[in-house]
Motif scaffolding. Structure first.
Motif, PDB file in Angstrom:
ATOM      1  N   THR A 245      -4.905  -5.034 -18.551  1.00  0.00           N
ATOM      2  CA  THR A 245      -3.773  -4.370 -17.906  1.00  0.00           C
ATOM      3  C   THR A 245      -4.201  -3.300 -16.912  1.00  0.00           C
ATOM      4  O   THR A 245      -3.387  -2.853 -16.100  1.00  0.00           O
ATOM      5  N   ARG A 249      -2.366  -5.233 -12.467  1.00  0.00           N
ATOM      6  CA  ARG A 249      -1.496  -4.061 -12.424  1.00  0.00           C
ATOM      7  C   ARG A 249      -0.510  -4.169 -11.274  1.00  0.00           C
ATOM      8  O   ARG A 249      -0.783  -4.852 -10.267  1.00  0.00           O
ATOM      9  N   SER A 357       1.841  -8.798 -16.139  1.00  0.00           N
ATOM     10  CA  SER A 357       1.090  -7.547 -16.137  1.00  0.00           C
ATOM     11  C   SER A 357       1.107  -6.894 -14.760  1.00  0.00           C
ATOM     12  O   SER A 357       1.025  -5.666 -14.642  1.00  0.00           O
ATOM     13  N   CYS A 358       1.224  -7.728 -13.701  1.00  0.00           N
ATOM     14  CA  CYS A 358       1.304  -7.210 -12.337  1.00  0.00           C
ATOM     15  C   CYS A 358       2.727  -6.806 -11.954  1.00  0.00           C
ATOM     16  O   CYS A 358       2.970  -6.372 -10.820  1.00  0.00           O
ATOM     17  N   GLY A 359       3.662  -6.957 -12.873  1.00  0.00           N
ATOM     18  CA  GLY A 359       5.039  -6.584 -12.591  1.00  0.00           C
ATOM     19  C   GLY A 359       5.801  -7.591 -11.776  1.00  0.00           C
ATOM     20  O   GLY A 359       6.807  -7.260 -11.133  1.00  0.00           O
ATOM     21  N   ARG A 411       5.825  -6.224 -17.576  1.00  0.00           N
ATOM     22  CA  ARG A 411       4.717  -5.274 -17.684  1.00  0.00           C
ATOM     23  C   ARG A 411       4.717  -4.589 -19.048  1.00  0.00           C
ATOM     24  O   ARG A 411       3.668  -4.474 -19.698  1.00  0.00           O
TER      25      ARG A 411
END
Length: 440
Positions: A245, A249, A357-359, A411
């Motif tokens: 994470t 990101r 995880s990267c939104g 996320r």
């Protein structure tokens, strides 16, 4: 010729099944471990196994352990603190059958690998196991744990018989790949070739049934492995994969590319469901003529995917990239308005986890373990349903607020449930459980 062959040992006695939840409460005497991870083929961009080796080894080093990785070609990209021990084979998928040279004939294992490729078989896992046994018998007695990443070769049974403490990760049974590939085959000849290539499954079944310590990455994989290999589900330990994470990101400074879809796929594997994504793309173009699909992974020239792109007339709306850096991949996730995971089956679903995880806003099928990973932080559709896939993509293209909500929820979900540091801690606990059981 060298005599580095391994033999199939007699089935070992049954061992106690590990508990679902690892709880070794007395950790005061814990010390850093010397760990050896094995991967017969570990390309960082060729599939989840190379990614698994990269991030698990890094997380174990972060936890204070010493980690070596023994890998065949193509080699993994590893943290500089992890030592890579190269175990080269003939690498015939890149060099071709004509690469055979007289010096290769000094090794019986090389002859087996070359002959296997000549006859349409996949001999790499078997041959990797032979090479690893030979190496570890001479150089591997100092390791506390040997952890095999799904080679499932007879060599692993040999190591177990020789007293090496062995753990094996099975991501999912390749029987799933075989069934899906056979259904997608275009001819009787294609089906014969597919069955021949998957002939290593006989070895995997025999080996999996005799291993003492098996771990997998999802509840769905545990159920499917148990059914495919006749193993009790309770005898398979669950340690979810993680996502780095800190690396994967959100990048607020990166602008979204309008109407950009993204998919990280092995373009010519029926398992990954690319054909359904392409059909969905074709159906969306009249409504969104500026739609673009960024595919991380290139179709084979003249292969089924390339032919389908031509038939659908969507080539001008597709951009393919491969061999990119992790930082470039992360940027692509952040640029996409929607990330699509069209897989028919996933043992875990790393692309979905990375995107979340990267939104990024994610549309995912419900194939395999994907529901475990995405939960309610993505739109889920049935597998092999291009219409449902298109409708879900359209929902998100038309609703920027919903995209943002899903991105934030994704996320949070990855941070809470699928962190590699958590995975490394659970795996370390399992290593200790294995060591304590085998040491009496």
């Amino acid at each position: 010729m060298s005599t580095d062959s391994s033999t199939l040992p007699v089935a070992p006695p049954a061992v106690p099944a590990p508990a679902d939840v690892i709880d070794l409460t007395d950790k005061r005497a814990r010390r850093p471990l010397s760990i050896c991870l094995l991967g017969y083929r570990s390309a960082p961009y060729g599939g989840g196994q190379g990614i698994y080796l990269k991030y698990l080894s890094k997380a174990l080093v972060d936890a204070g352990h010493q980690v070596d990785v023994i890998s065949g070609q193509p080699y993994p990209h590893l943290d500089p603190r992890v030592r890579l021990i190269k175990m080269p084979g003939m690498n015939l998928f890149e060099t071709g059958l004509a690469s055979l040279r007289p010096h290769h004939l000094r090794s019986w294992t090389n002859v087996i690998e070359w002959t296997g490729k000549l006859t349409g078989a996949f001999s790499e896992p078997y041959c990797f196991g032979r090479r690893v046994v030979k190496y570890l018998k001479q150089h591997g007695r100092h390791y506390d744990i040997i952890h095999d990443n799904q080679s499932l070769s007879y060599g692993m049974l040999k190591l177990q018989k020789l007293g090496f403490p062995l753990v094996t990760t099975i991501h999912h049974p390749i029987t799933s790949d075989l069934k899906i590939a056979l259904k997608a085959a275009n001819s009787f000849v294609d089906r014969i070739l597919i069955r021949r290539w998957h002939s290593f499954l006989f070895m995997q079944r025999e080996v999996a049934r005799q291993l003492h310590n098996v771990v997998t990455v999802s509840q769905r994989s545990r159920q499917d492995i148990a059914a495919a290999f006749a193993i009790q589900p309770a005898a398979i330990q669950l340690v979810h994969c993680g996502i780095d994470t800190e690396e994967f990101r959100p990048m607020p400074e990166v602008d979204k590319v309008p109407r950009r879809l993204m998919a990280t796929v092995s373009a010519d594997q029926p398992l990954k469901g690319v054909s359904f994504l392409l059909e969905a793309l074709a159906s969306l173009l009249p409504r969104y003529p500026d739609l673009e699909l960024l595919m991380v992974g290139k179709p084979k020239p003249g292969g089924d995917t390339e032919q389908l792109i031509a038939r659908l007339g969507v080539g001008d709306h597709i951009r393919c990239v491969s061999g990119i850096s992790t930082e470039q991949l992360i940027r692509h996730y952040n640029e996409a308005e929607v990330v699509v995971v069209p897989s028919v089956y996933e043992g875990f679903g790393l692309p979905a986890g990375e995107a979340m995880s990267c939104g990024a806003a994610v549309v995912s099928t419900d194939g395999g373990a994907l529901p475990e990973v995405v939960g309610d932080a993505a739109i889920q559709v049935p597998v092999k349903d291009s219409t449902a896939l298109a409708e879900a993509i359209a929902q998100l293209l038309d609703d920027p607020q919903r995209r943002q909500e899903l991105g934030r929820a994704g996320r949070r979900r990855i941070e809470e449930l699928f962190c590699w540091h958590r995975a490394a801690e659970q795996m370390t606990d399992y290593y200790w459980q294995v060591m304590e059981r085998e040491n009496g």
